[in-house]
Design an enzyme around this catalytic site. Structure first.
Site, PDB file in Angstrom:
ATOM      1  N   ASN A   7      39.467  50.802  38.750  1.00  0.00           N
ATOM      2  CA  ASN A   7      39.906  49.545  39.001  1.00  0.00           C
ATOM      3  C   ASN A   7      38.990  49.072  40.201  1.00  0.00           C
ATOM      4  OD1 ASN A   7      40.879  47.076  39.511  1.00  0.00           O
ATOM      5  ND2 ASN A   7      42.930  47.624  39.513  1.00  0.00           N
ATOM      6  N   ARG A  90      39.457  48.992  34.337  1.00  0.00           N
ATOM      7  CA  ARG A  90      40.061  47.856  34.129  1.00  0.00           C
ATOM      8  C   ARG A  90      38.875  46.497  34.361  1.00  0.00           C
ATOM      9  NH1 ARG A  90      42.504  44.181  38.957  1.00  0.00           N
ATOM     10  NH2 ARG A  90      43.413  42.396  37.911  1.00  0.00           N
ATOM     11  N   HIS A 179      46.452  39.640  33.887  1.00  0.00           N
ATOM     12  CA  HIS A 179      47.967  40.751  34.100  1.00  0.00           C
ATOM     13  C   HIS A 179      48.148  40.980  32.755  1.00  0.00           C
ATOM     14  CE1 HIS A 179      49.230  38.634  38.023  1.00  0.00           C
ATOM     15  NE2 HIS A 179      48.548  39.749  38.194  1.00  0.00           N
ATOM     16  N   ARG A 240      47.963  32.298  46.800  1.00  0.00           N
ATOM     17  CA  ARG A 240      47.433  31.077  45.845  1.00  0.00           C
ATOM     18  C   ARG A 240      48.404  30.287  45.689  1.00  0.00           C
ATOM     19  NH1 ARG A 240      45.716  35.512  41.443  1.00  0.00           N
ATOM     20  NH2 ARG A 240      45.700  37.085  42.990  1.00  0.00           N
ATOM     21  N   GLU A 383      50.168  49.551  35.073  1.00  0.00           N
ATOM     22  CA  GLU A 383      48.850  49.295  34.351  1.00  0.00           C
ATOM     23  C   GLU A 383      47.830  50.603  34.150  1.00  0.00           C
ATOM     24  OE1 GLU A 383      48.989  46.258  37.178  1.00  0.00           O
ATOM     25  OE2 GLU A 383      47.845  45.179  35.916  1.00  0.00           O
TER      26      GLU A 383
END
Ligand code: ADP
Length: 398
Positions: A7, A90, A179, A240, A383
């Site tokens: 990733n 990823r 996601h 965020r 993940e």
């Protein structure tokens, strides 16, 4: 099969070497501060973490250091690189081109490059990781697993914005969602764990971490999700803002004399739990401050839980009912207070919280009482394992 999962971020890189037969992690770690100075964290299963400061001017040196650590005579997890049979990456944005994971080929990489504009911070880094692996491990099959792919099943009514349609037609402005690897893995696992029929079930997944998103999964397919064109939309996150009135941007730009990049920087990096509380983007710090009566920290907690309650309610309506609500990721897996605050407002669904079960952390557990009409559970996300499984399936041609 031994699968290296990578990733790649703009200045960091996370990796895991997984034995796909046993699904055990053989080694894992990360490279940080790529392009600045360089720091490698490496951990072989069963051993302590090793931390090495080493120059990493580019991702190439970083990946070379990971490969050296994996094959190190003393602490390596494998004897030679030839044991790595596949690499799974990823990739953040697959646009509308990728509705599932894909074997990496030259043509396919061109299509990924065309999505770079949609994720300028992430996709170029992901592509660098792919190219460096191809150079350092020629001939090893590579697979791209997209954050956006799982959400490609959304219908137009969920992915179109109320904007001139040419923005969608000409610029591909639409909701993509992120996601996806987590939402896919967790919703499937939830159906198994709770004994639901994947083909006939309605599941809401609340992935609450530093970045957070919620998705509605009907009969195994995503029908809506909170993140949009970018991962800025939806619930309030660590730094965020989540969804805001877009007119705020012009208003504060004028007040603070900011350009678009300046406003975007505030919305991405200085807002959310951090901006609201002035304390931290981390829920643990926020709750510690709230316990000491910090009003801004308390409000930030309330805004997050209220956001979740509203999105869950919206998705119950969108699916005309729900069978299970699932919590996952850093906050979802660990924070019983957030879960309790949300579940309190699921009483309209006939849900009661099992307070004892809700104390469990980071494990698969049902946190609704047995008489609850809708099941609420915690399912830890994974993940890397999801990327490993997709990689093996594609490489073996399944
Ligand atoms: P990312 O989005 O970076 O993958 P994670 O899913 O790992 O993030 O979530 C990290 C966040 O999870 C932290 O910023 C923190 O807010 C929250 N978190 C982690 N552990 C706990 C805990 N024990 N209690 C409450 N919140 C936690």
């Amino acid at each position: 099969m031994k699968v290296l999962v990578i990733n790649c971020g703009s200045s960091s890189l996370k990796y895991q070497l997984i034995d796909s037969d046993s699904e055990n992690v053989l080694a894992k770690g990360l490279c940080e501060r790529i392009g600045i100075d360089g720091r490698l964290v490496y951990q072989k299963a069963g051993l302590d973490k090793e931390i090495t400061e080493a120059p990493m001017p580019t991702h190439k040196e970083a990946i070379q250091l990971v490969l050296d650590a994996l094959t190190n005579e003393k602490t390596g997890a494998i004897k030679s690189l030839s044991e790595v049979e596949a690499i799974g990456h990823r990739v953040v944005h697959g646009g509308e081109k990728f509705a599932s994971s894909a074997i990496i080929t030259d043509d396919m990489l061109k299509a990924v490059e065309e999505c770079n504009e949609l994720a300028p911070l992430h996709n170029p880094a992901n592509l660098i990781g792919i190219n460096v692996c191809a150079e350092l491990m020629p001939g090893v099959p590579q697979v791209a697993v997209f954050d956006t792919a799982f959400h490609q099943t959304m219908p137009p009514r969920a992915y179109l914005y109320g904007l001139p349609i040419r923005y969608y037609r000409d610029y591909k402005v639409r909701r993509y969602g992120f996601h996806g690897t987590s939402h896919s893995y967790v919703s499937k696992r939830a159906a198994e764990f709770l004994g639901l029929d994947p083909e006939n079930s309605r599941i809401i997944v609340c992935h609450l971490g530093n970045g957070s998103s919620i998705s509605a999964v009907q009969n195994g397919k995503c029908i809506d999700t909170t993140m949009g064109l970018t991962p800025l939309e939806g619930v309030v996150m660590g730094t965020r803002s989540g969804s805001i009135d877009p007119a705020i941007m012009e208003y504060v730009a004028k007040k603070d004399n900011l350009d678009i990049a300046g406003v975007m920087n505030v919305l991405n990096k200085k807002s959310g739990l951090l901006g609201m509380s002035g304390v931290s983007s981390d829920m643990r710090d926020l709750e510690a401050a709230a316990a000491e009566d910090n009003k801004d920290a308390k409000n930030a907690f309330d805004v997050l839980t209220y956001d979740i309650i509203k999105y869950v309610g919206g998705y119950v309506a969108a699916m005309n009912g729900v069978d299970a609500v699932i919590f996952t990721a850093g906050i979802g897996e660990n924070d019983g207070k957030v879960r309790a605050a949300v579940v309190k407002n699921l009483a309209y669904l006939g849900v009661t919280l099992d307070e004892e079960a809700n104390k469990v952390r980071g494990e698969e557990v049902v946190i609704s009482t047995p008489d609850s009409k809708v099941k609420v559970a915690v399912i830890p996300t994974n993940e890397e394992l999801a990327i490993c499984r997709d990689t093996v399936a594609l490489v073996q041609g399944k």
